[in-house]
Scaffold this active site. Structure first.
Site, PDB file in Angstrom:
ATOM      1  CB  CYS A  38      -3.245   6.484  -4.899  1.00  0.00           C
ATOM      2  SG  CYS A  38      -2.490   6.910  -3.330  1.00  0.00           S
ATOM      3  CD  GLU A  39       2.106   1.554  -2.818  1.00  0.00           C
ATOM      4  OE1 GLU A  39       2.997   1.712  -1.962  1.00  0.00           O
ATOM      5  OE2 GLU A  39       2.214   0.744  -3.748  1.00  0.00           O
ATOM      6  CG  HIS A  40       0.179   6.083  -0.086  1.00  0.00           C
ATOM      7  ND1 HIS A  40       0.973   7.097  -0.559  1.00  0.00           N
ATOM      8  CD2 HIS A  40       1.009   5.054   0.197  1.00  0.00           C
ATOM      9  CE1 HIS A  40       2.237   6.697  -0.550  1.00  0.00           C
ATOM     10  NE2 HIS A  40       2.281   5.460  -0.103  1.00  0.00           N
ATOM     11  CG  HIS A  41      -5.108   8.118  -0.075  1.00  0.00           C
ATOM     12  ND1 HIS A  41      -3.958   8.681  -0.590  1.00  0.00           N
ATOM     13  CD2 HIS A  41      -5.199   8.556   1.205  1.00  0.00           C
ATOM     14  CE1 HIS A  41      -3.379   9.423   0.338  1.00  0.00           C
ATOM     15  NE2 HIS A  41      -4.105   9.365   1.437  1.00  0.00           N
ATOM     16  CD  GLN A  64       3.266  10.539 -11.443  1.00  0.00           C
ATOM     17  OE1 GLN A  64       2.240  10.924 -10.900  1.00  0.00           O
ATOM     18  NE2 GLN A  64       3.995  11.332 -12.208  1.00  0.00           N
ATOM     19  CG  HIS A  82      -1.546  11.540  -8.007  1.00  0.00           C
ATOM     20  ND1 HIS A  82      -1.111  10.300  -7.643  1.00  0.00           N
ATOM     21  CD2 HIS A  82      -0.672  12.003  -8.937  1.00  0.00           C
ATOM     22  CE1 HIS A  82       0.003  10.015  -8.309  1.00  0.00           C
ATOM     23  NE2 HIS A  82       0.286  11.043  -9.103  1.00  0.00           N
ATOM     24  CB  CYS A 131      -4.995  10.754  -3.041  1.00  0.00           C
ATOM     25  SG  CYS A 131      -3.394  10.855  -3.856  1.00  0.00           S
TER      26      CYS A 131
END
Length: 188
Positions: A78-81, A120, A148, A150
């Protein structure tokens, strides 16, 4: 080709360990920055690759019905976390003029697309667009389902929750019957 800066990653991991109050010199952590750097280099190896490369070689076959490869396992970050998500991709397309790709190429496109900091939704559309661009099929339908971390190990903490994304191109954009056919084949 982009060169991975292992030293910079090792320094960053050391700083993270220090920032959370850990001792990077502790026996169990001494080589952790090296191991994490090596892992990140592997996990993100698709970052500078184009999934369209897998469709440069095609075959001509007298086939104008659905080609479906389902349950293609993948993992991504995940590019956010920067925590993992993983699941399966299902790819269907209808060849135009008998132009088909090797079946393993569909899985390779998923793998390359997933091996980068990612969303995704982007995996789903990138794979569909690569197939449309390179094979010019009558239609492409891509379904990705994933869990996920996250959502599992932080935040809402709901293990087992799955996210599904779909992308329809060509005939699948407007033909509900064709889309339903693919979804029923995926469930088999």
């Amino acid at each position: 080709m982009h060169e991975v800066d292992y030293m910079k990653m090792e320094q960053a991991v050391t700083m993270i360990l220090e920032a959370i109050g850990e001792d990077p010199a502790r026996e169990g952590l001494i080589d952790t920055p090296k191991r994490v750097a090596k892992m990140y280099a592997e996990v993100f190896e698709g970052l500078h690759e184009d999934p369209r490369q897998y469709f440069e070689t095609v075959f001509h076959e007298n086939h104008d019905e659905v080609v479906l490869v389902k349950d293609i396992p993948f993992h991504s970050m995940c590019e956010h976390h920067l925590v993992p998500f993983f699941g399966h991709a299902h790819i269907a397309y209808i060849p135009r003029d008998g132009v088909v790709a090797g079946l393993s190429k569909l899985a390779r496109a998923v793998e390359t697309t997933a091996r980068r900091p990612q969303l995704q939704e982007r995996i789903t559309s990138t794979v569909a667009n690569a197939i449309m661009d390179m094979l010019n099929p009558v239609g492409v339908y891509v379904v990705v389902e994933a869990e996920h971390m996250c959502m599992t190990m932080r935040g809402i903490r709901k293990p087992g929750a799955k996210t599904m994304t779909t992308v329809a191109r060509g005939i699948y954009e407007h033909d509900d019957i064709k889309r339903s056919e693919i979804l029923s084949l995926i469930k088999m």
